[in-house]
Design a protein around this motif. Structure first.
Motif, PDB file in Angstrom:
ATOM      1  N   SER A 254      64.560  32.975 141.239  1.00 34.70           N
ATOM      2  CA  SER A 254      63.552  32.945 140.174  1.00 34.70           C
ATOM      3  C   SER A 254      63.663  34.201 139.302  1.00 34.70           C
ATOM      4  N   PRO A 255      63.630  34.067 137.972  1.00 36.89           N
ATOM      5  CA  PRO A 255      63.659  35.251 137.094  1.00 36.89           C
ATOM      6  C   PRO A 255      62.464  36.179 137.332  1.00 36.89           C
ATOM      7  N   HIS A 256      61.375  35.635 137.865  1.00 39.51           N
ATOM      8  CA  HIS A 256      60.215  36.476 138.168  1.00 39.51           C
ATOM      9  C   HIS A 256      60.547  37.495 139.255  1.00 39.51           C
ATOM     10  N   VAL A 257      61.413  37.110 140.191  1.00 39.19           N
ATOM     11  CA  VAL A 257      61.830  38.047 141.240  1.00 39.19           C
ATOM     12  C   VAL A 257      62.621  39.191 140.618  1.00 39.19           C
ATOM     13  N   VAL A 258      63.531  38.863 139.719  1.00 38.61           N
ATOM     14  CA  VAL A 258      64.341  39.891 139.053  1.00 38.61           C
ATOM     15  C   VAL A 258      63.451  40.826 138.247  1.00 38.61           C
ATOM     16  N   ASP A 259      62.499  40.255 137.511  1.00 43.85           N
ATOM     17  CA  ASP A 259      61.585  41.082 136.708  1.00 43.85           C
ATOM     18  C   ASP A 259      60.780  42.035 137.600  1.00 43.85           C
ATOM     19  N   ALA A 260      60.254  41.508 138.702  1.00 44.16           N
ATOM     20  CA  ALA A 260      59.451  42.330 139.611  1.00 44.16           C
ATOM     21  C   ALA A 260      60.294  43.444 140.213  1.00 44.16           C
ATOM     22  N   LEU A 261      61.541  43.115 140.575  1.00 42.68           N
ATOM     23  CA  LEU A 261      62.418  44.112 141.184  1.00 42.68           C
ATOM     24  C   LEU A 261      62.750  45.236 140.209  1.00 42.68           C
ATOM     25  N   VAL A 262      63.131  44.873 139.002  1.00 40.57           N
ATOM     26  CA  VAL A 262      63.505  45.878 138.009  1.00 40.57           C
ATOM     27  C   VAL A 262      62.303  46.746 137.643  1.00 40.57           C
ATOM     28  N   ALA A 263      61.141  46.109 137.446  1.00 44.16           N
ATOM     29  CA  ALA A 263      59.943  46.860 137.066  1.00 44.16           C
ATOM     30  C   ALA A 263      59.519  47.837 138.157  1.00 44.16           C
ATOM     31  N   THR A 264      59.732  47.462 139.405  1.00 41.05           N
ATOM     32  CA  THR A 264      59.242  48.277 140.518  1.00 41.05           C
ATOM     33  C   THR A 264      60.250  49.330 140.964  1.00 41.05           C
ATOM     34  N   GLU A 265      61.495  48.964 141.050  1.00 43.66           N
ATOM     35  CA  GLU A 265      62.487  49.835 141.671  1.00 43.66           C
ATOM     36  C   GLU A 265      63.359  50.611 140.687  1.00 43.66           C
TER      37      GLU A 265
END
Length: 781
Positions: free
Chosen positions: A119-130
Motif C-alpha cells: 500500500s502507498p500509505h505504508v510507504v508514506d508513513a515510513l518516509v514521514a516517520t523514519e
C-alpha cells in the motif's frame, strides 16, 4: 723558500709547468693561515633532526593507523556479492491452484512482496516517520549526520540513520547493532553502496520486507496478515501508521497487548504524515479519533489454513529440496498444488461443523439419561477401556516411581483418586476424528484435503497416514470382479446367510444383522445398494469357480482376484492376506486410497494416481520442477466401470421397493443431481465411511475414534455408528456449501455410458413386462 707570499703570476701559472709546480709545492708546505669556520652548536643540529624525524614517524604512524582502521572497516563490510544478493530468510509457501496461501514453512514468518504490492500509505508513513529526506539524499542525510556530535555531547547518543543505513544494519550482520563510531562508519559506507546498487523503490521494498513487526511477524505482508488479516496492498492509512509506528519498539507498541501505547504511537505517525503533506489536517484529526481495529491472526495460523495438507506436501518435497540444495524454511520457494481454495475452505468448515455435532450425539448415545457419569454405558460394555486409557498416560508411566511401587493396581487406584484427571483422560480418549478428501477423477488432481479436526491438537493425518478397515466401501471391488466374470446387475442370490468350513471343521458364517424383508432372491444391484453381506459372501464361490461349494479353502481364488482388483485400482494391498473375509472389507486402507480407487469408476475404468503438487518455483518465479501423475492406466473396461457406477447410483437413489444406504444424501441434504456412492461401516462399528462420485469430483469421508479402541453403539439402528449417519453428513454438508457458492468449482453433468453401450436387462423382467403390456392390450381391446 720565501717567507713572504709572492703574488701569483696567473699568466705564467697556466703557461709554465715548472712555475706551477713550485707554487703548488710552496702552498702545500706552508701552514694555512685561514681562519677556521665557526661550527654550529651540536644541540641545535640534533633538535632539527628530531623534529623532522618526529614528523615523519607521526605521518607514518597516522598512515598505518588510518590504513589499518580502513582495512578493519572494509573487512567488516558486506561484499559486492552480498550487496547484490542479500540473504533474508523467506518463508516457503504452499499455494492452491488459484494462488491462495494454504500453508508456510519458515524460521521467520516472512513473505516477500514487491514494491507495487505494498500500500502507498505504508510507504508514506515510513518516509514521514523514519527519513523524510529519503528521496533527496544519496544514502546519508548530512543534516542528521552532523547532528550526531550534538546528541553525544548531551549524553543522549542517537543515530541520524537514513532508511538506507537502517537497511544496511538489518541486512548485514557484519555491521552490528551496538552504538559505536566504527559501526556508524560501516553503516554509512554500506548505505552509500546500497544506494549505488538499488533504486529508491527497491530499498523501500527491501526495508519493509526485512524488518520485524510485533507478534513475531517478519516483513510487511506477514505483519498485515497477522494484525489485520489482509494483504499489504490493502492496508489503509490508519493500519499503515500502526504497523510503521510499531517498528520503533515492537514490544512497547504492540497493538494487541498494548493498544493504548500503540494508538499513541500511531497518532504520532499520522501527525508526521500530515507535516510532510501525505495527508491533510482534517484526515489526520479524523483518524486520530478512531481506535485501532485489529483482526488478529496468530502467527502460527496466519497463512496456515490447511496445516494437514501442508504437512503432506512438506513430506513429499523435502527429499527433492535436500537433494537440490534448497532450504524449505528460508529460501522462499513457492509450491503450487492442485487444491481449489474455495472447495478447501468449504471442506474445512463442513468437517468441523459436522464433527462437533457428531461428538455431542456420540457422547449422548453412550451416556444413560440422568446418570451424571460421562459415557457410563461405554465403560460398562467395555470395562477394560478406562484402565487401558489411563495406562497410556505419562502419569501412569511415571507413577511406579512417584508412588514407590511396582504394582499396577496401586498406581491405577492412585490415579483414579483424582477425578478431574480421570475425566480429562476419558474425554480426550473418546474424541471423534474425521478426514475428508476430494479428487478430480479425470486427472487425479486433489481438490480438497482435511486430515483432521485441529492440527494443533492432533498432528496425525486421517487422509493418508491413518489406515482403517474399509468395511462395506470395499464391496464395489468384489462386485467389479463379478461383473468382469460375466455376472449382470440383475443376477439374483439368496438373501439368507450361508456357512463355509475349513479343513479342521471350523465354520466361517458371516451374516447381516437382520435378514431384509421381501423376496428370497435379491439381485446384485439391490444387494450392493443395501450393502447386504449375505449376498456378497454368496458371490465368492461363483467368482472362485466353485459354485455351490461350502469349503472355505475353495474361496481362496476369489479372495486373490478381489485383492488384485483393489490393487489395480490403486490400493496398497501388500500387507493384506488374501482371505475370503477380504470381501467384507477387512483390508485396512487410507481415505486417500479408497477415494482414489473410486475415481476409476467415474473415469471410465482409467485409474490415475492422485497428484497434489504441480510445480515448485523459486522466489523469483523461476520454475524449478514440475510434477505429473506417476501412473495412468485402464484397469477395468469402460463397460464394467459404467455398470458399477450405475449400481452405486442405487445406493443414493434406491430402487423399486427399497432404499439404498446412502438415501439420506437425497432425502436430508437434497442432492438431486446424478451422483453415485457407497457407505461403509466396520463390523465392530469403529470406522464409518462414505464415498460419493460425480463425473467431475469424487469425495470421501471417514469418521471414527482417534483412539482405535473407540466404538459406536450397535444396539441402536439409528445410531451415528453407521457411515450413512456420520461420514455421509460431512459429504452432504460439503456439497450443500459448494453448490450455494456461485463462484465455487462444481458441475452438474451426468454420467454417460460408453459409446454403443446398452445396460443389461433382466430377461425375466423383460418377459414379465411384455406380458403386462399384452394383458393391458387385451383389456384395452
Amino acid at each position: 723558500m720565501s717567507t713572504s707570499k709572492e703574488p701569483i703570476d696567473h699568466h705564467r701559472y697556466f703557461n709554465d709547468p715548472e712555475y706551477r709546480k713550485r707554487i703548488l709545492a710552496e702552498k702545500n708546505a706552508s701552514p694555512s693561515k685561514e681562519v677556521p669556520k665557526k661550527k654550529k652548536p651540536k644541540t641545535e643540529f640534533n633538535l632539527g633532526r628530531r623534529i623532522v624525524s618526529g614528523v615523519i614517524v607521526f605521518l607514518i604512524v597516522m598512515f598505518l593507523g588510518v590504513s589499518t582502521y580502513a582495512y578493519f572497516l572494509f573487512q567488516g563490510l558486506p561484499s559486492i556479492e552480498q550487496l547484490e544478493n542479500p540473504e533474508t530468510a523467506i518463508a516457503t509457501e504452499v499455494r492452491s491452484r488459484d494462488g491462495a496461501v494454504l500453508d508456510k514453512y519458515y524460521t521467520e514468518n516472512r513473505t516477500w512482496v514487491r514494491y507495487d504490492q505494498i500500500s502507498p500509505h505504508v510507504v508514506d508513513a515510513l518516509v514521514a516517520t523514519e527519513d523524510h529526506r529519503f528521496f533527496n539524499h544519496w544514502g546519508m542525510d548530512m543534516v542528521r549526520t552532523l547532528a550526531i556530535p550534538y546528541h553525544v555531547i548531551r549524553g543522549n547518543p542517537q543515530g541520524g540513520s537514513t532508511l538506507s543505513q537502517q537497511l544496511a544494519r538489518n541486512l548485514y550482520k557484519e555491521i552490528g547493532l551496538a552504538f559505536s563510531i566504527s559501526r556508524k562508519f560501516k553503516e554509512m559506507i554500506t548505505a552509500v553502496q546500497i544506494e549505488r546498487n538499488y533504486t529508491k523503490q527497491e530499498i523501500i521494498e527491501m526495508y519493509l520486507n526485512t524488518v520485524e513487526y510485533p507478534n513475531s511477524a517478519f516483513g510487511i505482508e506477514a505483519a498485515s496478515k497477522t494484525h489485520f488479516n489482509k494483504s499489504a496492498a490493502e492496508l489503509n492509512i490508519s493500519e499503515s501508521a500502526t504497523l510503521v509506528g510499531s517498528l520503533n519498539a515492537i514490544y512497547a507498541y504492540n497493538p494487541r497487548i498494548r493498544p493504548e501505547r500503540s494508538k499513541q504511537r500511531r497518532d504520532i505517525v499520522l501527525y508526521l504524515m500530515a507535516n510532510q503533506g501525505f495527508i491533510d489536517q482534517q484526515m489526520k484529526n479524523q483518524l486520530q479519533a478512531e481506535p485501532i481495529q485489529l483482526d488478529y491472526q496468530p502467527p502460527s495460523k496466519a497463512g496456515r489454513v490447511s496445516r494437514y495438507f501442508g504437512e503432506y506436501v512438506r513430506q513429499k518435497v523435502s527429499g527433492w529440496a535436500e537433494e537440490n540444495g534448497y532450504d524449505l524454511y528460508t529460501d522462499g520457494l513457492v509450491i503450487y498444488t492442485t487444491i481449489d481454495s474455495r472447495l478447501q475452505a468449504h471442506a474445512e468448515r463442513a468437517l468441523r461443523t459436522k464433527l462437533d455435532s457428531l461428538q455431542n450425539i456420540f457422547e449422548g448415545e453412550w451416556t444413560s439419561r440422568g446418570s451424571g457419569i460421562y459415557m457410563d454405558k461405554l465403560w460398562e460394555e467395555f470395562p477394560t477401556f478406562k484402565d487401558s486409557f489411563l495406562e497410556d498416560t505419562d502419569e501412569y508411566k511415571n507413577g511406579f516411581q512417584n508412588y514407590n511401587t511396582n504394582i499396577r493396581k496401586v498406581v491405577l487406584d492412585s490415579l483414579k483418586a483424582d477425578s478431574m484427571f480421570v475425566d480429562s483422560v476419558m474425554k480426550s480418549r473418546t474424541r471423534l476424528e474425521a478426514g475428508f478428501v476430494a479428487i478430480d477423477p479425470t486427472n487425479g488432481n486433489v481438490l480438497a484435503w482435511v486430515g483432521g479436526s485441529n492440527y494443533g491438537n492432533v498432528q496425525f493425518d486421517h487422509v493418508y497416514q491413518s489406515k482403517r478397515q474399509a468395511g462395506s466401501t470395499f464391496k464395489p471391488f468384489v462386485y467389479s470382479v463379478a461383473i468382469d466374470n460375466g455376472f449382470k446387475p440383475y443376477h439374483k442370490f439368496s438373501k439368507y446367510p450361508t456357512k463355509y468350513y475349513d479343513r479342521a471343521g471350523n465354520v466361517w458364517a458371516p451374516k447381516d444383522q437382520s435378514v431384509p424383508s421381501g423376496p428370497i432372491n435379491v439381485p446384485l444391484r439391490q444387494a450392493l445398494a443395501r450393502s447386504l453381506n449375505n449376498i456378497t459372501v454368496r458371490l465368492l464361490p461363483e467368482i472362485a469357480g466353485y459354485p455351490g461349494t461350502n469349503k472355505l479353502w475353495e474361496l481362496d481364488p476369489a479372495a486373490r482376484k478381489i485383492k488384485q482388483m483393489a490393487s489395480n485400482l490403486g490400493i496398497d494391498m501388500s500387507q493384506t492376506p488374501a482371505y475370503p473375509s477380504i470381501a467384507l472389507g477387512t483390508a485396512e486402507v487410507s481415505l486417500l486410497e479408497i477415494t482414489s480407487a473410486y475415481t476409476t469408476f467415474a473415469n471410465a475404468g482409467v485409474h490415475i494416481d492422485p497428484i497434489a503438487i504441480t510445480r515448485i518455483e523459486d522466489k523469483e518465479g523461476n520454475v524449478l520442477v514440475e510434477y505429473y501423475p506417476e501412473y495412468q492406466q485402464e484397469v477395468i473396461s469402460p463397460e464394467t466401470a459404467y455398470i458399477m457406477t450405475d449400481m452405486m447410483r442405487g445406493v443414493i437413489r434406491g430402487g423399486d421397493g427399497y432404499h439404498g444406504t446412502g438415501v439420506r444424501l437425497r432425502n436430508v441434504y437434497g442432492v438431486r443431481q446424478d451422483i453415485a456412492g457407497k457407505t461403509g461401516t466396520t463390523q465392530n462399528s469403529a470406522d464409518n465411511w462414505f464415498v460419493a462420485m460425480t463425473p467431475h469430483i469424487v469425495m470421501g469421508a471417514w469418521v471414527g475414534g482417534e483412539d482405535r479402541r473407540i466404538r459406536f453403539p450397535t444396539d441402536n439402528p439409528n445410531s451415528i455408528g453407521q457411515g450413512a449417519r456420520s461420514a455421509l453428513p460431512i459429504v452432504g454438508t460439503f456439497i450443500n456449501m459448494v453448490t450455494a457458492d456461485q463462484d465455487a468449482y462444481w458441475g452438474y453433468d451426468a454420467f454417460t455410458p460408453p459409446p454403443g453401450f446398452v445396460m443389461p436387462e433382466d430377461p425375466e423382467e423383460t418377459q414379465n413386462e411384455l406380458l403386462r403390456d399384452n394383458n393391458r392390450g387385451r383389456i384395452g381391446w
